[in-house]
Design a protein around this motif. Structure first.
Motif, PDB file in Angstrom:
ATOM      1  N   THR A 119      13.285   3.418   4.884  1.00  0.00           N
ATOM      2  CA  THR A 119      13.537   4.696   4.229  1.00  0.00           C
ATOM      3  C   THR A 119      12.425   4.903   3.217  1.00  0.00           C
ATOM      4  O   THR A 119      12.237   4.070   2.323  1.00  0.00           O
ATOM      5  CB  THR A 119      14.896   4.700   3.497  1.00  0.00           C
ATOM      6  OG1 THR A 119      15.927   4.458   4.456  1.00  0.00           O
ATOM      7  CG2 THR A 119      15.131   6.023   2.791  1.00  0.00           C
ATOM      8  N   ILE A 120      11.672   5.967   3.335  1.00  0.00           N
ATOM      9  CA  ILE A 120      10.616   6.263   2.368  1.00  0.00           C
ATOM     10  C   ILE A 120      11.271   6.878   1.141  1.00  0.00           C
ATOM     11  O   ILE A 120      11.966   7.880   1.245  1.00  0.00           O
ATOM     12  CB  ILE A 120       9.565   7.215   2.961  1.00  0.00           C
ATOM     13  CG1 ILE A 120       8.871   6.540   4.143  1.00  0.00           C
ATOM     14  CG2 ILE A 120       8.556   7.637   1.893  1.00  0.00           C
ATOM     15  CD1 ILE A 120       7.963   7.456   4.942  1.00  0.00           C
ATOM     16  N   VAL A 121      11.047   6.259  -0.018  1.00  0.00           N
ATOM     17  CA  VAL A 121      11.624   6.785  -1.256  1.00  0.00           C
ATOM     18  C   VAL A 121      10.584   7.474  -2.125  1.00  0.00           C
ATOM     19  O   VAL A 121      10.936   8.207  -3.049  1.00  0.00           O
ATOM     20  CB  VAL A 121      12.353   5.696  -2.082  1.00  0.00           C
ATOM     21  CG1 VAL A 121      13.572   5.191  -1.339  1.00  0.00           C
ATOM     22  CG2 VAL A 121      11.433   4.570  -2.455  1.00  0.00           C
ATOM     23  N   GLN A 122       9.292   7.259  -1.839  1.00  0.00           N
ATOM     24  CA  GLN A 122       8.254   7.890  -2.648  1.00  0.00           C
ATOM     25  C   GLN A 122       6.911   7.773  -1.937  1.00  0.00           C
ATOM     26  O   GLN A 122       6.632   6.762  -1.313  1.00  0.00           O
ATOM     27  CB  GLN A 122       8.174   7.186  -4.002  1.00  0.00           C
ATOM     28  CG  GLN A 122       7.047   7.654  -4.887  1.00  0.00           C
ATOM     29  CD  GLN A 122       7.140   7.020  -6.262  1.00  0.00           C
ATOM     30  OE1 GLN A 122       7.437   7.705  -7.202  1.00  0.00           O
ATOM     31  NE2 GLN A 122       6.903   5.741  -6.370  1.00  0.00           N
ATOM     32  N   GLU A 123       6.118   8.812  -2.046  1.00  0.00           N
ATOM     33  CA  GLU A 123       4.724   8.773  -1.615  1.00  0.00           C
ATOM     34  C   GLU A 123       3.896   9.382  -2.726  1.00  0.00           C
ATOM     35  O   GLU A 123       4.334  10.313  -3.395  1.00  0.00           O
ATOM     36  CB  GLU A 123       4.515   9.581  -0.331  1.00  0.00           C
ATOM     37  CG  GLU A 123       5.107   8.936   0.906  1.00  0.00           C
ATOM     38  CD  GLU A 123       4.691   9.675   2.170  1.00  0.00           C
ATOM     39  OE1 GLU A 123       3.538   9.521   2.603  1.00  0.00           O
ATOM     40  OE2 GLU A 123       5.542  10.411   2.692  1.00  0.00           O
ATOM     41  N   ALA A 124       2.713   8.844  -2.962  1.00  0.00           N
ATOM     42  CA  ALA A 124       1.845   9.360  -4.023  1.00  0.00           C
ATOM     43  C   ALA A 124       0.403   9.255  -3.564  1.00  0.00           C
ATOM     44  O   ALA A 124       0.046   8.330  -2.834  1.00  0.00           O
ATOM     45  CB  ALA A 124       2.038   8.561  -5.306  1.00  0.00           C
ATOM     46  N   LYS A 125      -0.413  10.222  -3.985  1.00  0.00           N
ATOM     47  CA  LYS A 125      -1.847  10.102  -3.755  1.00  0.00           C
ATOM     48  C   LYS A 125      -2.346   8.964  -4.628  1.00  0.00           C
ATOM     49  O   LYS A 125      -1.886   8.810  -5.764  1.00  0.00           O
ATOM     50  CB  LYS A 125      -2.565  11.397  -4.115  1.00  0.00           C
ATOM     51  CG  LYS A 125      -2.253  12.521  -3.165  1.00  0.00           C
ATOM     52  CD  LYS A 125      -3.097  13.731  -3.473  1.00  0.00           C
ATOM     53  CE  LYS A 125      -2.750  14.807  -2.454  1.00  0.00           C
ATOM     54  NZ  LYS A 125      -3.647  15.931  -2.528  1.00  0.00           N
ATOM     55  N   PRO A 126      -3.279   8.166  -4.137  1.00  0.00           N
ATOM     56  CA  PRO A 126      -3.737   7.041  -4.955  1.00  0.00           C
ATOM     57  C   PRO A 126      -4.294   7.506  -6.292  1.00  0.00           C
ATOM     58  O   PRO A 126      -5.192   8.335  -6.351  1.00  0.00           O
ATOM     59  CB  PRO A 126      -4.839   6.413  -4.100  1.00  0.00           C
ATOM     60  CG  PRO A 126      -4.535   6.843  -2.703  1.00  0.00           C
ATOM     61  CD  PRO A 126      -3.915   8.212  -2.839  1.00  0.00           C
ATOM     62  N   PRO A 127      -3.707   6.993  -7.382  1.00  0.00           N
ATOM     63  CA  PRO A 127      -4.214   7.341  -8.708  1.00  0.00           C
ATOM     64  C   PRO A 127      -5.407   6.459  -9.056  1.00  0.00           C
ATOM     65  O   PRO A 127      -5.779   5.557  -8.296  1.00  0.00           O
ATOM     66  CB  PRO A 127      -3.021   7.021  -9.614  1.00  0.00           C
ATOM     67  CG  PRO A 127      -2.349   5.879  -8.915  1.00  0.00           C
ATOM     68  CD  PRO A 127      -2.529   6.151  -7.440  1.00  0.00           C
ATOM     69  N   TYR A 128      -5.967   6.686 -10.232  1.00  0.00           N
ATOM     70  CA  TYR A 128      -7.038   5.842 -10.735  1.00  0.00           C
ATOM     71  C   TYR A 128      -6.514   4.420 -10.920  1.00  0.00           C
ATOM     72  O   TYR A 128      -5.451   4.207 -11.503  1.00  0.00           O
ATOM     73  CB  TYR A 128      -7.534   6.390 -12.083  1.00  0.00           C
ATOM     74  CG  TYR A 128      -8.422   5.412 -12.822  1.00  0.00           C
ATOM     75  CD1 TYR A 128      -9.736   5.202 -12.417  1.00  0.00           C
ATOM     76  CD2 TYR A 128      -7.932   4.684 -13.890  1.00  0.00           C
ATOM     77  CE1 TYR A 128     -10.548   4.296 -13.077  1.00  0.00           C
ATOM     78  CE2 TYR A 128      -8.737   3.781 -14.568  1.00  0.00           C
ATOM     79  CZ  TYR A 128     -10.048   3.590 -14.145  1.00  0.00           C
ATOM     80  OH  TYR A 128     -10.836   2.681 -14.797  1.00  0.00           O
ATOM     81  N   ILE A 129      -7.235   3.460 -10.398  1.00  0.00           N
ATOM     82  CA  ILE A 129      -6.883   2.054 -10.579  1.00  0.00           C
ATOM     83  C   ILE A 129      -8.009   1.403 -11.370  1.00  0.00           C
ATOM     84  O   ILE A 129      -9.165   1.423 -10.946  1.00  0.00           O
ATOM     85  CB  ILE A 129      -6.691   1.346  -9.226  1.00  0.00           C
ATOM     86  CG1 ILE A 129      -5.520   2.006  -8.478  1.00  0.00           C
ATOM     87  CG2 ILE A 129      -6.433  -0.151  -9.439  1.00  0.00           C
ATOM     88  CD1 ILE A 129      -5.317   1.515  -7.074  1.00  0.00           C
ATOM     89  N   PRO A 130      -7.688   0.836 -12.547  1.00  0.00           N
ATOM     90  CA  PRO A 130      -8.731   0.225 -13.375  1.00  0.00           C
ATOM     91  C   PRO A 130      -9.453  -0.900 -12.632  1.00  0.00           C
ATOM     92  O   PRO A 130      -8.841  -1.642 -11.862  1.00  0.00           O
ATOM     93  CB  PRO A 130      -7.957  -0.334 -14.576  1.00  0.00           C
ATOM     94  CG  PRO A 130      -6.669   0.423 -14.601  1.00  0.00           C
ATOM     95  CD  PRO A 130      -6.369   0.763 -13.174  1.00  0.00           C
TER      96      PRO A 130
END
Length: 136
Positions: free
Chosen positions: A14-25
């Motif tokens: 079950t997909i509960v969230q999808e996000a575009k990749p944010p800035y990763i330090p």
């Protein structure tokens, strides 16, 4: 001996969230933690994380407010995320005064910086125009 394979994996996700990749330090390390607040607890004071954070409410209801977004309630079984960096995280408290709140958070932490940094009153005042309108 014959190998048995199940088809349950085809419907187990079950997909509960999808996000575009944010800035990763650069050089970030991962930290996963469980946060538990008693009934009615306001949670952490305004703060920021230097890297992105991804969470899932295990029990209860969280009041979540990030800079530039109106506060919202995230209930058990729902996910949330924040981009980290310069964004102020205003609220993560327990929305209910009759049950505890438990949530899981996975963060990508910037090397040499704390996982969470509190924001002082002076900075909050300077950035007041970036906070979404408060509910009446």
């Amino acid at each position: 001996m014959r190998e048995h394979r199940s088809n349950a994996w085809q419907t187990a996700i079950t997909i509960v969230q999808e996000a575009k990749p944010p800035y990763i330090p650069q050089g970030a390390h991962e930290m996963t933690l469980v946060v538990e607040y008693p009934p009615g607890d306001p949670g952490a004071p305004p703060h920021r994380h230097y890297g992105p954070a991804f969470g899932y409410v295990l029990e209860g209801e969280m009041v979540l407010e990030l800079e530039g977004e109106p506060e919202r309630v995230v209930r058990a079984g729902e996910a949330f995320w924040e981009p980290g960096g310069d964004v102020i995280h205003y609220q993560d408290g327990n929305n209910r005064d009759d049950i505890p709140l438990r949530f899981l958070v996975t963060m990508l932490c910037e090397p040499g910086k704390p996982m969470l940094t509190l924001v002082d009153d002076e900075e909050l005042a300077q950035r007041a125009d970036r906070r979404a309108a408060r509910p009446v």
